[in-house]
Design a protein around this motif. Structure first.
Motif, PDB file in Angstrom:
ATOM      1  N   ALA A 155      40.429  53.742  32.088  1.00  0.00           N
ATOM      2  CA  ALA A 155      40.887  52.362  32.473  1.00  0.00           C
ATOM      3  C   ALA A 155      40.861  52.321  33.565  1.00  0.00           C
ATOM      4  O   ALA A 155      41.057  50.384  34.298  1.00  0.00           O
ATOM      5  CB  ALA A 155      42.831  52.933  32.905  1.00  0.00           C
ATOM      6  N   PHE A 156      40.306  52.535  34.461  1.00  0.00           N
ATOM      7  CA  PHE A 156      39.817  52.233  35.797  1.00  0.00           C
ATOM      8  C   PHE A 156      37.982  52.670  36.369  1.00  0.00           C
ATOM      9  O   PHE A 156      38.197  52.893  36.720  1.00  0.00           O
ATOM     10  CB  PHE A 156      40.322  52.687  36.966  1.00  0.00           C
ATOM     11  CG  PHE A 156      41.513  53.027  36.928  1.00  0.00           C
ATOM     12  CD1 PHE A 156      42.518  51.562  37.319  1.00  0.00           C
ATOM     13  CD2 PHE A 156      42.515  53.306  37.163  1.00  0.00           C
ATOM     14  CE1 PHE A 156      43.665  51.524  37.480  1.00  0.00           C
ATOM     15  CE2 PHE A 156      43.921  53.625  36.793  1.00  0.00           C
ATOM     16  CZ  PHE A 156      44.967  53.109  36.805  1.00  0.00           C
ATOM     17  N   PRO A 157      37.331  51.444  35.062  1.00  0.00           N
ATOM     18  CA  PRO A 157      35.870  52.075  35.122  1.00  0.00           C
ATOM     19  C   PRO A 157      35.414  51.796  36.327  1.00  0.00           C
ATOM     20  O   PRO A 157      35.508  50.502  37.283  1.00  0.00           O
ATOM     21  CB  PRO A 157      35.152  50.863  34.774  1.00  0.00           C
ATOM     22  CG  PRO A 157      36.465  49.714  34.041  1.00  0.00           C
ATOM     23  CD  PRO A 157      37.805  50.162  34.646  1.00  0.00           C
ATOM     24  N   PRO A 158      34.573  53.090  37.043  1.00  0.00           N
ATOM     25  CA  PRO A 158      33.682  53.056  37.896  1.00  0.00           C
ATOM     26  C   PRO A 158      32.897  52.585  38.635  1.00  0.00           C
ATOM     27  O   PRO A 158      32.053  52.412  37.476  1.00  0.00           O
ATOM     28  CB  PRO A 158      33.103  54.983  38.034  1.00  0.00           C
ATOM     29  CG  PRO A 158      33.301  55.234  36.800  1.00  0.00           C
ATOM     30  CD  PRO A 158      34.189  54.085  35.782  1.00  0.00           C
ATOM     31  N   ARG A 159      32.617  52.443  40.096  1.00  0.00           N
ATOM     32  CA  ARG A 159      31.512  51.249  39.691  1.00  0.00           C
ATOM     33  C   ARG A 159      31.401  51.608  41.073  1.00  0.00           C
ATOM     34  O   ARG A 159      30.017  50.526  41.501  1.00  0.00           O
ATOM     35  CB  ARG A 159      32.209  49.962  40.015  1.00  0.00           C
ATOM     36  CG  ARG A 159      32.761  49.487  39.326  1.00  0.00           C
ATOM     37  CD  ARG A 159      33.039  47.708  39.212  1.00  0.00           C
ATOM     38  NE  ARG A 159      33.455  46.847  37.497  1.00  0.00           N
ATOM     39  CZ  ARG A 159      34.636  46.648  37.492  1.00  0.00           C
ATOM     40  NH1 ARG A 159      35.967  47.391  37.896  1.00  0.00           N
ATOM     41  NH2 ARG A 159      35.162  46.636  36.511  1.00  0.00           N
ATOM     42  N   VAL A 162      31.031  56.323  40.413  1.00  0.00           N
ATOM     43  CA  VAL A 162      32.531  56.966  40.844  1.00  0.00           C
ATOM     44  C   VAL A 162      33.286  55.950  41.019  1.00  0.00           C
ATOM     45  O   VAL A 162      33.140  54.762  41.252  1.00  0.00           O
ATOM     46  CB  VAL A 162      32.892  58.078  41.839  1.00  0.00           C
ATOM     47  CG1 VAL A 162      31.866  59.250  41.594  1.00  0.00           C
ATOM     48  CG2 VAL A 162      32.159  57.388  43.099  1.00  0.00           C
ATOM     49  N   GLY A 163      34.702  56.125  40.737  1.00  0.00           N
ATOM     50  CA  GLY A 163      36.193  55.385  40.994  1.00  0.00           C
ATOM     51  C   GLY A 163      37.349  55.492  41.099  1.00  0.00           C
ATOM     52  O   GLY A 163      37.483  56.841  41.515  1.00  0.00           O
ATOM     53  N   PRO A 164      38.236  55.193  41.108  1.00  0.00           N
ATOM     54  CA  PRO A 164      39.513  55.514  41.119  1.00  0.00           C
ATOM     55  C   PRO A 164      39.982  56.763  39.961  1.00  0.00           C
ATOM     56  O   PRO A 164      41.115  57.264  40.962  1.00  0.00           O
ATOM     57  CB  PRO A 164      40.456  53.815  40.859  1.00  0.00           C
ATOM     58  CG  PRO A 164      39.743  53.261  40.992  1.00  0.00           C
ATOM     59  CD  PRO A 164      38.316  53.759  40.420  1.00  0.00           C
ATOM     60  N   GLY A 165      39.650  56.919  39.219  1.00  0.00           N
ATOM     61  CA  GLY A 165      39.581  57.672  38.084  1.00  0.00           C
ATOM     62  C   GLY A 165      39.393  59.152  38.923  1.00  0.00           C
ATOM     63  O   GLY A 165      40.298  60.091  39.152  1.00  0.00           O
ATOM     64  N   LEU A 166      38.380  60.159  39.774  1.00  0.00           N
ATOM     65  CA  LEU A 166      38.161  60.849  40.221  1.00  0.00           C
ATOM     66  C   LEU A 166      39.230  60.802  41.561  1.00  0.00           C
ATOM     67  O   LEU A 166      39.612  61.981  41.820  1.00  0.00           O
ATOM     68  CB  LEU A 166      36.887  60.181  41.162  1.00  0.00           C
ATOM     69  CG  LEU A 166      36.226  61.586  41.679  1.00  0.00           C
ATOM     70  CD1 LEU A 166      34.757  61.855  41.467  1.00  0.00           C
ATOM     71  CD2 LEU A 166      37.247  62.159  43.744  1.00  0.00           C
ATOM     72  N   LEU A 196      41.013  64.545  32.202  1.00  0.00           N
ATOM     73  CA  LEU A 196      41.918  62.369  32.299  1.00  0.00           C
ATOM     74  C   LEU A 196      41.003  62.211  33.860  1.00  0.00           C
ATOM     75  O   LEU A 196      41.249  61.444  33.626  1.00  0.00           O
ATOM     76  CB  LEU A 196      42.704  63.870  33.728  1.00  0.00           C
ATOM     77  CG  LEU A 196      43.492  63.779  34.829  1.00  0.00           C
ATOM     78  CD1 LEU A 196      44.859  62.930  33.678  1.00  0.00           C
ATOM     79  CD2 LEU A 196      44.261  63.747  35.488  1.00  0.00           C
ATOM     80  N   GLN A 197      39.983  62.988  33.761  1.00  0.00           N
ATOM     81  CA  GLN A 197      38.992  61.556  35.055  1.00  0.00           C
ATOM     82  C   GLN A 197      38.436  61.270  33.793  1.00  0.00           C
ATOM     83  O   GLN A 197      38.135  59.559  34.280  1.00  0.00           O
ATOM     84  CB  GLN A 197      37.993  62.766  35.625  1.00  0.00           C
ATOM     85  CG  GLN A 197      37.217  62.070  36.476  1.00  0.00           C
ATOM     86  CD  GLN A 197      36.037  62.637  37.089  1.00  0.00           C
ATOM     87  OE1 GLN A 197      36.978  63.660  38.037  1.00  0.00           O
ATOM     88  NE2 GLN A 197      35.234  62.137  37.964  1.00  0.00           N
ATOM     89  N   THR A 198      38.039  61.607  33.135  1.00  0.00           N
ATOM     90  CA  THR A 198      36.830  60.434  32.015  1.00  0.00           C
ATOM     91  C   THR A 198      38.202  59.153  30.979  1.00  0.00           C
ATOM     92  O   THR A 198      38.076  58.958  31.284  1.00  0.00           O
ATOM     93  CB  THR A 198      37.089  60.916  30.255  1.00  0.00           C
ATOM     94  OG1 THR A 198      35.983  62.212  31.114  1.00  0.00           O
ATOM     95  CG2 THR A 198      36.579  60.723  29.300  1.00  0.00           C
ATOM     96  N   ALA A 199      38.942  59.814  31.126  1.00  0.00           N
ATOM     97  CA  ALA A 199      40.674  58.821  30.691  1.00  0.00           C
ATOM     98  C   ALA A 199      40.739  57.678  31.698  1.00  0.00           C
ATOM     99  O   ALA A 199      41.303  56.908  31.163  1.00  0.00           O
ATOM    100  CB  ALA A 199      41.941  59.265  30.171  1.00  0.00           C
ATOM    101  N   LEU A 200      40.922  58.066  33.045  1.00  0.00           N
ATOM    102  CA  LEU A 200      41.352  57.285  34.299  1.00  0.00           C
ATOM    103  C   LEU A 200      40.139  56.382  34.448  1.00  0.00           C
ATOM    104  O   LEU A 200      40.630  55.197  34.846  1.00  0.00           O
ATOM    105  CB  LEU A 200      41.306  58.118  35.067  1.00  0.00           C
ATOM    106  CG  LEU A 200      43.002  59.177  35.304  1.00  0.00           C
ATOM    107  CD1 LEU A 200      43.054  59.855  36.231  1.00  0.00           C
ATOM    108  CD2 LEU A 200      44.541  57.543  35.508  1.00  0.00           C
TER     109      LEU A 200
END
Length: 197
Positions: free
Chosen positions: A116-120, A128-132, A109-113
Protein backbone atom coordinates in the motif's frame (compact mmCIF):
# COMPACT_ATOMS: atom_id res chain seq x y z
CA UNK A 1 -2.93 -15.35 20.74
CA UNK A 2 -0.19 -17.33 19.03
CA UNK A 3 -2.72 -19.75 17.56
CA UNK A 4 -4.85 -16.82 16.35
CA UNK A 5 -1.85 -15.20 14.64
CA UNK A 6 -0.88 -18.48 12.99
CA UNK A 7 -4.46 -19.15 11.88
CA UNK A 8 -4.74 -15.65 10.39
CA UNK A 9 -1.37 -16.04 8.66
CA UNK A 10 -2.38 -19.43 7.28
CA UNK A 11 -5.69 -18.03 5.98
CA UNK A 12 -4.16 -14.89 4.51
CA UNK A 13 -0.91 -16.33 3.12
CA UNK A 14 0.15 -19.91 3.83
CA UNK A 15 -2.78 -21.65 2.15
CA UNK A 16 -1.69 -20.10 -1.15
CA UNK A 17 1.13 -20.97 -3.56
CA UNK A 18 4.92 -20.86 -3.12
CA UNK A 19 5.22 -17.44 -4.75
CA UNK A 20 2.75 -15.87 -2.29
CA UNK A 21 4.50 -17.51 0.65
CA UNK A 22 7.92 -16.34 -0.51
CA UNK A 23 6.68 -12.80 -1.20
CA UNK A 24 5.55 -12.60 2.42
CA UNK A 25 8.89 -13.93 3.69
CA UNK A 26 7.24 -16.99 5.21
CA UNK A 27 9.21 -19.78 3.51
CA UNK A 28 11.50 -20.48 6.49
CA UNK A 29 13.94 -22.26 4.22
CA UNK A 30 11.10 -23.98 2.36
CA UNK A 31 9.64 -25.45 5.55
CA UNK A 32 6.27 -23.73 5.00
CA UNK A 33 6.10 -24.09 1.23
CA UNK A 34 3.94 -26.74 -0.48
CA UNK A 35 7.01 -28.27 -2.13
CA UNK A 36 9.63 -30.90 -1.30
CA UNK A 37 12.15 -29.79 1.31
CA UNK A 38 15.75 -29.10 0.38
CA UNK A 39 18.08 -29.83 3.30
CA UNK A 40 20.69 -27.51 1.80
CA UNK A 41 18.26 -24.59 1.49
CA UNK A 42 16.87 -25.22 4.97
CA UNK A 43 20.36 -25.23 6.52
CA UNK A 44 21.57 -22.23 4.51
CA UNK A 45 18.52 -20.11 5.34
CA UNK A 46 18.60 -21.26 8.97
CA UNK A 47 22.29 -20.38 9.33
CA UNK A 48 21.74 -16.98 7.70
CA UNK A 49 18.79 -16.16 9.98
CA UNK A 50 20.74 -17.30 13.03
CA UNK A 51 23.74 -15.17 12.02
CA UNK A 52 21.60 -12.05 11.66
CA UNK A 53 19.86 -12.72 14.99
CA UNK A 54 23.18 -13.21 16.81
CA UNK A 55 24.58 -10.03 15.26
CA UNK A 56 21.57 -8.06 16.49
CA UNK A 57 21.89 -9.62 19.96
CA UNK A 58 25.53 -8.49 20.07
CA UNK A 59 24.58 -4.97 18.98
CA UNK A 60 21.44 -4.36 21.04
CA UNK A 61 21.69 -6.43 24.23
CA UNK A 62 24.46 -4.40 25.95
CA UNK A 63 22.52 -1.15 25.43
CA UNK A 64 19.27 -2.81 26.53
CA UNK A 65 20.91 -4.11 29.70
CA UNK A 66 22.23 -0.63 30.50
CA UNK A 67 18.80 0.92 29.88
CA UNK A 68 17.10 -1.82 31.89
CA UNK A 69 19.25 -1.03 34.92
CA UNK A 70 18.57 2.70 34.59
CA UNK A 71 14.81 2.24 34.19
CA UNK A 72 14.17 -0.37 36.89
CA UNK A 73 16.95 0.63 39.33
CA UNK A 74 17.25 -2.87 40.80
CA UNK A 75 18.14 -2.98 44.50
CA UNK A 76 20.57 -5.86 44.12
CA UNK A 77 23.25 -6.84 41.61
CA UNK A 78 22.51 -9.21 38.79
CA UNK A 79 22.81 -12.92 39.60
CA UNK A 80 22.20 -15.35 36.78
CA UNK A 81 19.31 -17.65 37.64
CA UNK A 82 18.40 -20.21 35.03
CA UNK A 83 14.78 -20.87 34.21
CA UNK A 84 13.23 -23.82 36.05
CA UNK A 85 12.82 -25.52 32.66
CA UNK A 86 15.03 -23.75 30.08
CA UNK A 87 13.88 -25.95 27.19
CA UNK A 88 10.25 -25.13 27.97
CA UNK A 89 10.98 -21.40 28.18
CA UNK A 90 12.97 -21.30 24.94
CA UNK A 91 10.43 -23.40 23.06
CA UNK A 92 7.52 -21.29 24.29
CA UNK A 93 9.19 -18.00 23.36
CA UNK A 94 10.08 -19.26 19.90
CA UNK A 95 7.04 -21.34 18.91
CA UNK A 96 4.23 -19.71 20.89
CA UNK A 97 5.30 -16.06 20.83
CA UNK A 98 7.98 -15.09 18.31
CA UNK A 99 7.15 -17.19 15.23
CA UNK A 100 3.38 -16.51 15.31
CA UNK A 101 3.86 -12.77 15.94
CA UNK A 102 6.58 -12.38 13.31
CA UNK A 103 4.63 -14.44 10.77
CA UNK A 104 1.64 -12.15 11.17
CA UNK A 105 3.15 -8.71 11.86
CA UNK A 106 6.27 -8.86 9.68
CA UNK A 107 5.26 -11.59 7.23
CA UNK A 108 1.69 -10.68 6.43
CA UNK A 109 1.08 -7.14 7.78
CA UNK A 110 4.36 -5.43 6.90
CA UNK A 111 4.23 -6.95 3.41
CA UNK A 112 0.63 -5.77 2.91
CA UNK A 113 1.50 -2.28 4.18
CA UNK A 114 4.57 -2.16 1.93
CA UNK A 115 2.27 -2.86 -1.02
CA UNK A 116 0.00 0.00 0.00
CA UNK A 117 2.89 2.37 0.82
CA UNK A 118 5.89 1.25 -1.26
CA UNK A 119 9.19 1.47 0.64
CA UNK A 120 11.67 3.90 -0.88
CA UNK A 121 14.23 4.64 1.83
CA UNK A 122 17.43 2.60 1.98
CA UNK A 123 18.67 2.14 5.57
CA UNK A 124 21.85 0.10 6.02
CA UNK A 125 21.08 -2.14 3.07
CA UNK A 126 17.34 -2.58 3.67
CA UNK A 127 14.68 -0.76 1.69
CA UNK A 128 12.05 0.40 4.17
CA UNK A 129 9.08 2.71 4.28
CA UNK A 130 5.92 3.57 6.18
CA UNK A 131 4.91 -0.11 6.28
CA UNK A 132 7.68 -0.86 8.76
CA UNK A 133 6.60 2.01 11.04
CA UNK A 134 2.90 1.18 10.81
CA UNK A 135 3.45 -2.54 11.47
CA UNK A 136 5.61 -1.66 14.51
CA UNK A 137 2.93 0.74 15.81
CA UNK A 138 0.14 -1.82 15.38
CA UNK A 139 2.36 -4.41 17.08
CA UNK A 140 2.82 -2.07 20.07
CA UNK A 141 -0.89 -1.23 20.28
CA UNK A 142 -1.68 -4.95 20.24
CA UNK A 143 0.63 -5.46 23.21
CA UNK A 144 -1.14 -2.72 25.18
CA UNK A 145 -4.53 -4.22 24.38
CA UNK A 146 -3.49 -7.60 25.81
CA UNK A 147 -1.96 -6.14 29.01
CA UNK A 148 -3.15 -2.62 29.71
CA UNK A 149 0.03 -0.89 30.80
CA UNK A 150 1.70 2.01 28.94
CA UNK A 151 5.13 0.39 29.28
CA UNK A 152 3.94 -2.23 26.80
CA UNK A 153 4.18 0.43 24.06
CA UNK A 154 7.96 0.14 24.35
CA UNK A 155 7.83 -2.95 22.11
CA UNK A 156 7.52 -0.46 19.25
CA UNK A 157 11.31 -0.04 19.30
CA UNK A 158 12.36 -3.69 19.02
CA UNK A 159 9.59 -4.05 16.41
CA UNK A 160 11.52 -1.56 14.27
CA UNK A 161 14.52 -3.89 14.45
CA UNK A 162 12.32 -6.91 13.65
CA UNK A 163 10.88 -5.04 10.67
CA UNK A 164 14.30 -3.97 9.44
CA UNK A 165 15.49 -7.58 9.65
CA UNK A 166 12.44 -8.66 7.65
CA UNK A 167 13.23 -6.08 4.97
CA UNK A 168 16.97 -6.83 4.91
CA UNK A 169 16.80 -10.63 4.91
CA UNK A 170 13.58 -11.08 2.93
CA UNK A 171 12.13 -13.46 5.51
CA UNK A 172 10.80 -13.78 9.04
CA UNK A 173 13.38 -16.29 10.29
CA UNK A 174 15.92 -13.74 11.58
CA UNK A 175 13.28 -11.47 13.16
CA UNK A 176 11.65 -14.48 14.86
CA UNK A 177 14.95 -15.67 16.32
CA UNK A 178 15.90 -12.17 17.46
CA UNK A 179 12.39 -11.61 18.89
CA UNK A 180 12.61 -14.82 20.93
CA UNK A 181 16.12 -13.89 22.09
CA UNK A 182 14.90 -10.43 23.19
CA UNK A 183 12.08 -11.94 25.23
CA UNK A 184 14.40 -14.52 26.81
CA UNK A 185 17.00 -11.86 27.63
CA UNK A 186 14.38 -9.59 29.21
CA UNK A 187 13.02 -12.46 31.33
CA UNK A 188 16.56 -13.46 32.36
CA UNK A 189 17.32 -9.89 33.47
CA UNK A 190 14.10 -9.68 35.51
CA UNK A 191 14.84 -13.02 37.15
CA UNK A 192 18.51 -12.14 37.72
CA UNK A 193 17.69 -8.84 39.41
CA UNK A 194 14.93 -10.41 41.52
CA UNK A 195 12.18 -8.42 39.79
CA UNK A 196 10.28 -11.56 38.83
CA UNK A 197 10.11 -15.12 40.18
Amino acid sequence: MGVAFLAATWWLVLRHDETTIRTHGLSLGGLLEPAPLSARRLLTDGARATGWALLFCAIFFPAFWFGYRLWWSPARPFTFRPAPDPFDEITAQLLVVAIPEEAFFRGYLQTALDRAFPPRLRVLGAVVGPGLLLAAAIFAIGHVLTIRHPARLAVFFPALAFGWLRARTGGVGAPALFHAACNLFSVALARGYGLSP
